[in-house]
Design a protein around this motif. Structure first.
Motif, PDB file in Angstrom:
ATOM      1  N   LYS A 115      35.148  40.537  30.784  1.00  0.00           N
ATOM      2  CA  LYS A 115      35.791  39.248  31.018  1.00  0.00           C
ATOM      3  C   LYS A 115      34.733  38.156  31.017  1.00  0.00           C
ATOM      4  O   LYS A 115      33.744  38.249  31.737  1.00  0.00           O
ATOM      5  CB  LYS A 115      36.528  39.257  32.362  1.00  0.00           C
ATOM      6  CG  LYS A 115      37.204  37.936  32.706  1.00  0.00           C
ATOM      7  CD  LYS A 115      37.903  38.017  34.054  1.00  0.00           C
ATOM      8  CE  LYS A 115      38.561  36.704  34.422  1.00  0.00           C
ATOM      9  NZ  LYS A 115      39.253  36.773  35.739  1.00  0.00           N
ATOM     10  N   ASN A 157      32.682  45.188  37.926  1.00  0.00           N
ATOM     11  CA  ASN A 157      34.126  44.966  37.924  1.00  0.00           C
ATOM     12  C   ASN A 157      34.381  43.470  37.816  1.00  0.00           C
ATOM     13  O   ASN A 157      33.891  42.677  38.622  1.00  0.00           O
ATOM     14  CB  ASN A 157      34.742  45.538  39.208  1.00  0.00           C
ATOM     15  CG  ASN A 157      36.249  45.353  39.259  1.00  0.00           C
ATOM     16  OD1 ASN A 157      36.742  44.286  39.630  1.00  0.00           O
ATOM     17  ND2 ASN A 157      36.991  46.391  38.896  1.00  0.00           N
ATOM     18  N   SER A 158      35.151  43.080  36.818  1.00  0.00           N
ATOM     19  CA  SER A 158      35.351  41.656  36.529  1.00  0.00           C
ATOM     20  C   SER A 158      36.135  40.951  37.635  1.00  0.00           C
ATOM     21  O   SER A 158      35.858  39.792  37.973  1.00  0.00           O
ATOM     22  CB  SER A 158      36.067  41.484  35.189  1.00  0.00           C
ATOM     23  OG  SER A 158      37.316  42.174  35.197  1.00  0.00           O
ATOM     24  N   ASP A 159      37.133  41.642  38.215  1.00  0.00           N
ATOM     25  CA  ASP A 159      37.933  41.007  39.276  1.00  0.00           C
ATOM     26  C   ASP A 159      37.061  40.708  40.501  1.00  0.00           C
ATOM     27  O   ASP A 159      37.182  39.632  41.120  1.00  0.00           O
ATOM     28  CB  ASP A 159      39.097  41.904  39.677  1.00  0.00           C
ATOM     29  CG  ASP A 159      40.144  42.021  38.587  1.00  0.00           C
ATOM     30  OD1 ASP A 159      40.225  41.095  37.743  1.00  0.00           O
ATOM     31  OD2 ASP A 159      40.866  43.030  38.571  1.00  0.00           O
ATOM     32  N   CYS A 160      36.201  41.637  40.859  1.00  0.00           N
ATOM     33  CA  CYS A 160      35.337  41.436  42.024  1.00  0.00           C
ATOM     34  C   CYS A 160      34.318  40.332  41.762  1.00  0.00           C
ATOM     35  O   CYS A 160      34.051  39.492  42.638  1.00  0.00           O
ATOM     36  CB  CYS A 160      34.626  42.740  42.376  1.00  0.00           C
ATOM     37  SG  CYS A 160      35.737  44.040  42.973  1.00  0.00           S
ATOM     38  N   GLN A 162      34.671  37.853  39.685  1.00  0.00           N
ATOM     39  CA  GLN A 162      35.417  36.594  39.675  1.00  0.00           C
ATOM     40  C   GLN A 162      35.665  36.114  41.097  1.00  0.00           C
ATOM     41  O   GLN A 162      35.571  34.906  41.383  1.00  0.00           O
ATOM     42  CB  GLN A 162      36.752  36.779  38.957  1.00  0.00           C
ATOM     43  CG  GLN A 162      37.598  35.510  38.869  1.00  0.00           C
ATOM     44  CD  GLN A 162      36.975  34.452  37.983  1.00  0.00           C
ATOM     45  OE1 GLN A 162      36.878  34.631  36.767  1.00  0.00           O
ATOM     46  NE2 GLN A 162      36.562  33.335  38.575  1.00  0.00           N
ATOM     47  N   ALA A 163      35.953  37.037  42.028  1.00  0.00           N
ATOM     48  CA  ALA A 163      36.151  36.662  43.430  1.00  0.00           C
ATOM     49  C   ALA A 163      34.866  36.080  44.012  1.00  0.00           C
ATOM     50  O   ALA A 163      34.915  35.117  44.793  1.00  0.00           O
ATOM     51  CB  ALA A 163      36.602  37.878  44.229  1.00  0.00           C
ATOM     52  N   VAL A 185      39.749  40.741  47.542  1.00  0.00           N
ATOM     53  CA  VAL A 185      40.415  41.341  46.381  1.00  0.00           C
ATOM     54  C   VAL A 185      41.479  42.293  46.923  1.00  0.00           C
ATOM     55  O   VAL A 185      41.647  42.441  48.142  1.00  0.00           O
ATOM     56  CB  VAL A 185      39.421  42.105  45.475  1.00  0.00           C
ATOM     57  CG1 VAL A 185      38.489  41.133  44.750  1.00  0.00           C
ATOM     58  CG2 VAL A 185      38.614  43.109  46.291  1.00  0.00           C
ATOM     59  N   ASP A 186      42.174  42.951  46.037  1.00  0.00           N
ATOM     60  CA  ASP A 186      43.155  43.946  46.469  1.00  0.00           C
ATOM     61  C   ASP A 186      42.452  45.064  47.231  1.00  0.00           C
ATOM     62  O   ASP A 186      41.262  45.340  47.030  1.00  0.00           O
ATOM     63  CB  ASP A 186      43.886  44.522  45.248  1.00  0.00           C
ATOM     64  CG  ASP A 186      44.767  43.475  44.561  1.00  0.00           C
ATOM     65  OD1 ASP A 186      45.140  42.496  45.242  1.00  0.00           O
ATOM     66  OD2 ASP A 186      45.051  43.643  43.357  1.00  0.00           O
ATOM     67  N   LEU A 189      40.196  47.593  45.632  1.00  0.00           N
ATOM     68  CA  LEU A 189      38.935  47.113  45.054  1.00  0.00           C
ATOM     69  C   LEU A 189      37.965  46.598  46.118  1.00  0.00           C
ATOM     70  O   LEU A 189      36.854  46.182  45.778  1.00  0.00           O
ATOM     71  CB  LEU A 189      39.212  45.984  44.049  1.00  0.00           C
ATOM     72  CG  LEU A 189      40.038  46.350  42.814  1.00  0.00           C
ATOM     73  CD1 LEU A 189      40.289  45.097  41.959  1.00  0.00           C
ATOM     74  CD2 LEU A 189      39.328  47.413  41.986  1.00  0.00           C
TER      75      LEU A 189
END
Length: 255
Positions: A115, A157-160, A162-163, A185-186, A189
């Motif tokens: 990402k 991990n892209s979501d982490c 990004q957070a 995050v969720d 994760l």
């Protein structure tokens, strides 16, 4: 007649003697002026001695202060020399491994696990001393991995990530007394996010579950008190009236 003249002469003699005694000043009782003068003289000598001792003490204090100031100035000079050497080493490292012509306004494109995330350099380098700051300071640009398009590549991990970037953006516009909430995050994760936070050298004080202690600075003060006391550990809410009841017994059962 003769008797009268004798009596008159005696009267005149007594009157003359009385007049002489009235006009003659009486002797005054001697005063003790000499001892008073001696006391005054002794007191002045004592004062002179005290003043001399005070001057000697002040002179010693001035010498001690001058000595301490010289020591502090010498230590300050040593620290400045060390900082100057560190700056020189940073510049050499940047010249060899990075880019010395970087700016806080540089827009970085980072490929985080597939990402692409665009963020200003200043956002990622605001926490001085962290690994995140060192990585994106420009000092190591030549050593960072890049993808096929020349973007910086991070195998995370892209979501982490990004957070973390979102948190850093909020941190940049927040005051020190009211920082943003830690990145989240969720649940599945969360352990990955914690690992990334440690990887980048980012530490965020956890928030306290309290409706009263809502300011970050207050929580920090409490933690500092615990550390000074040797207790350490994390803060945990023991009592909440809306949850545990309003009576004194409810309070003492928990605290």
């Amino acid at each position: 007649s003769t008797t009268n003249r004798v009596t008159q002469q005696q009267h005149n003699s007594v009157a003359s003697n009385a007049s002489t005694m009235a006009n003659t000043p009486r002797d005054k009782t001697p005063t003790k002026s000499a001892p008073a003068t001696a006391v005054t003289s002794v007191t002045m000598d004592d004062l002179n001695k005290v003043n001399k001792r005070l001057k000697t003490a002040f002179d010693e204090l001035d010498r001690d202060r001058a000595t301490q100031m010289n020591k502090l100035e010498e230590k300050e000079k040593q620290l400045l020399d060390r900082l100057s050497k560190l700056d020189d080493e940073k510049l050499k490292a940047a010249s060899a491994n990075g880019n010395v012509d970087v700016s806080d306004d540089d827009l970085l494109e980072i490929n985080a696990g597939g990402k692409v995330i665009a963020v200003k350099r200043a956002t990622l380098t605001q926490l001085q001393g962290s690994r995140l700051e060192a990585m994106f300071s420009g000092r190591w640009d030549k050593k960072l991995v890049r993808d096929s398009n020349g973007r910086l590549f991070l195998d995370v991990n892209s979501d982490c990530f990004q957070a973390i970037v979102d948190y850093m953006n909020e941190l940049a516009i927040s005051s020190e007394d009211d920082p943003p909430m830690p990145p989240t995050v969720d649940d599945e994760l969360q352990h990955i996010l914690s690992h990334q936070m440690n990887l980048f050298g980012l530490t965020v004080d956890p928030q306290i579950d309290s409706n009263i202690i809502t300011q970050h600075c207050d929580a920090t003060i409490l933690r500092n008190w615990l550390e000074e006391d040797g207790s350490g550990g994390e803060l945990e809410l023991l009592y909440r009236s809306s949850r545990d009841g309003l009576t004194g017994q409810n309070f003492h059962d928990k605290c």
